[in-house]
Design a protein around this motif. Structure first.
Motif, short mmCIF file in Angstrom:
data_model
loop_
_atom_site.label_atom_id
_atom_site.label_comp_id
_atom_site.label_asym_id
_atom_site.label_seq_id
_atom_site.Cartn_x
_atom_site.Cartn_y
_atom_site.Cartn_z
N TYR A 71 0.83 -1.28 -0.11
CA TYR A 71 0.03 0.11 0.00
C TYR A 71 0.75 1.27 0.13
N LYS A 72 1.97 1.17 -0.74
CA LYS A 72 3.03 2.30 -0.82
C LYS A 72 3.58 2.71 0.54
N MET A 73 3.55 1.90 1.45
CA MET A 73 4.02 1.98 2.80
C MET A 73 5.03 0.80 3.30
N PRO A 74 5.84 1.25 3.98
CA PRO A 74 6.81 0.05 4.76
C PRO A 74 6.01 -0.69 5.39
N ALA A 75 6.44 -1.78 5.77
CA ALA A 75 5.53 -2.93 6.56
C ALA A 75 6.52 -3.95 6.84
N PHE A 76 5.96 -4.73 7.99
CA PHE A 76 6.72 -5.86 8.51
C PHE A 76 5.67 -6.92 8.50
N ARG A 77 6.20 -8.03 7.93
CA ARG A 77 5.18 -9.11 7.74
C ARG A 77 5.87 -10.44 8.42
N GLY A 126 2.15 7.89 10.58
CA GLY A 126 1.11 6.99 10.75
C GLY A 126 1.59 5.72 10.94
N MET A 127 0.88 4.91 11.77
CA MET A 127 1.02 3.33 12.04
C MET A 127 -0.24 2.73 12.13
N TYR A 128 -0.34 1.62 11.46
CA TYR A 128 -1.50 0.85 11.06
C TYR A 128 -0.96 -0.61 11.43
N PRO A 178 -8.30 8.58 12.98
CA PRO A 178 -9.47 8.10 12.50
C PRO A 178 -9.13 6.68 12.25
N LYS A 179 -10.46 5.91 12.53
CA LYS A 179 -10.61 4.39 12.46
C LYS A 179 -9.49 3.63 13.59
N GLY A 180 -9.04 4.48 14.51
CA GLY A 180 -8.14 3.78 15.45
C GLY A 180 -6.76 3.70 14.98
N ASN A 181 -6.36 4.15 14.04
CA ASN A 181 -5.11 4.10 13.43
C ASN A 181 -4.23 5.15 14.29
N LEU A 182 -2.78 5.12 14.54
CA LEU A 182 -2.15 5.78 15.36
C LEU A 182 -1.55 7.11 14.39
N GLN A 183 -1.34 8.22 14.87
CA GLN A 183 -0.78 9.51 14.40
C GLN A 183 0.31 10.04 15.47
N PHE A 184 1.34 10.00 15.14
CA PHE A 184 2.32 10.49 16.08
C PHE A 184 2.88 11.82 15.36
N ARG A 185 2.44 12.91 15.87
CA ARG A 185 2.76 14.13 15.49
C ARG A 185 4.25 14.40 15.25
N LEU A 186 4.63 15.09 14.37
CA LEU A 186 6.09 15.51 13.96
C LEU A 186 6.49 16.65 14.80
N ASP A 187 5.66 17.64 15.42
CA ASP A 187 5.91 18.60 16.08
C ASP A 187 6.21 18.29 17.56
N GLN A 188 5.84 17.04 17.91
CA GLN A 188 6.10 16.45 19.21
C GLN A 188 6.93 15.22 19.39
N ALA A 189 7.38 15.02 20.69
CA ALA A 189 8.38 13.91 20.60
C ALA A 189 7.71 12.58 20.34
N ILE A 190 8.46 11.71 19.72
CA ILE A 190 7.89 10.43 19.08
C ILE A 190 8.13 9.44 20.41
#
Length: 131
Positions: free
Chosen positions: A44-50, A66-68, A87-99
């Motif tokens: 889906y055009k994103m890095p993933a671990f399977r 984003g993390m899904y 949205p939909k429970g996916n994670l969003q780590f803002r870039l203007d805050q500490a990860i």
């Protein structure tokens, strides 16, 4: 991001804006450590671990990483993730805050455990069906 769709995670990270690269590399390293046998892919055009299934997708966006898929199965982790849930429970780590890398390490451990449990169930079902 460039218009070319990367086929390996290194290429994906290299194509992101310089300020976000260290965060993406750290997330990648966390999952490499937690799941050394997992396959690194672009999906889906994103890095993933399977592993048995997808452990995680992660991606850079304009204002966040984003993390899904949504994380479930551990109420303590779910509570800690509340400020990052989008949205939909996916994670969003803002870039203007500490990860929250420590939290991401907990996610990685949880997802690897869930993947192993899934593999064991699948193995039992297969052996039951061949008996």
């Amino acid at each position: 991001m460039s218009e070319t769709i990367p086929t390996v995670i290194e290429t994906y990270i290299a194509a992101t804006p310089a300020p976000v690269r260290p965060a993406l590399a750290r997330i990648r390293q966390i999952f490499q450590t937690a799941a050394p046998d997992a396959e690194e892919i672009i999906s889906y055009k994103m890095p993933a671990f399977r592993g048995q299934g997808i452990l995680v997708y992660f991606a850079a966006f304009k204002n966040h990483i984003g993390m899904y898929p949504p994380i479930s199965g551990d109420t303590d982790i779910e509570a800690a993730l509340a400020p990052y849930t989008g949205p939909k429970g996916n994670l969003q780590f803002r870039l203007d805050q500490a990860i929250p890398y420590d939290l991401i390490e907990r996610i990685a451990t949880l997802r690897v455990g869930q993947d192993r449990a899934k593999a064991m169930i699948s193995k039992r079902v297969k052996s039951k069906n061949t008996a």
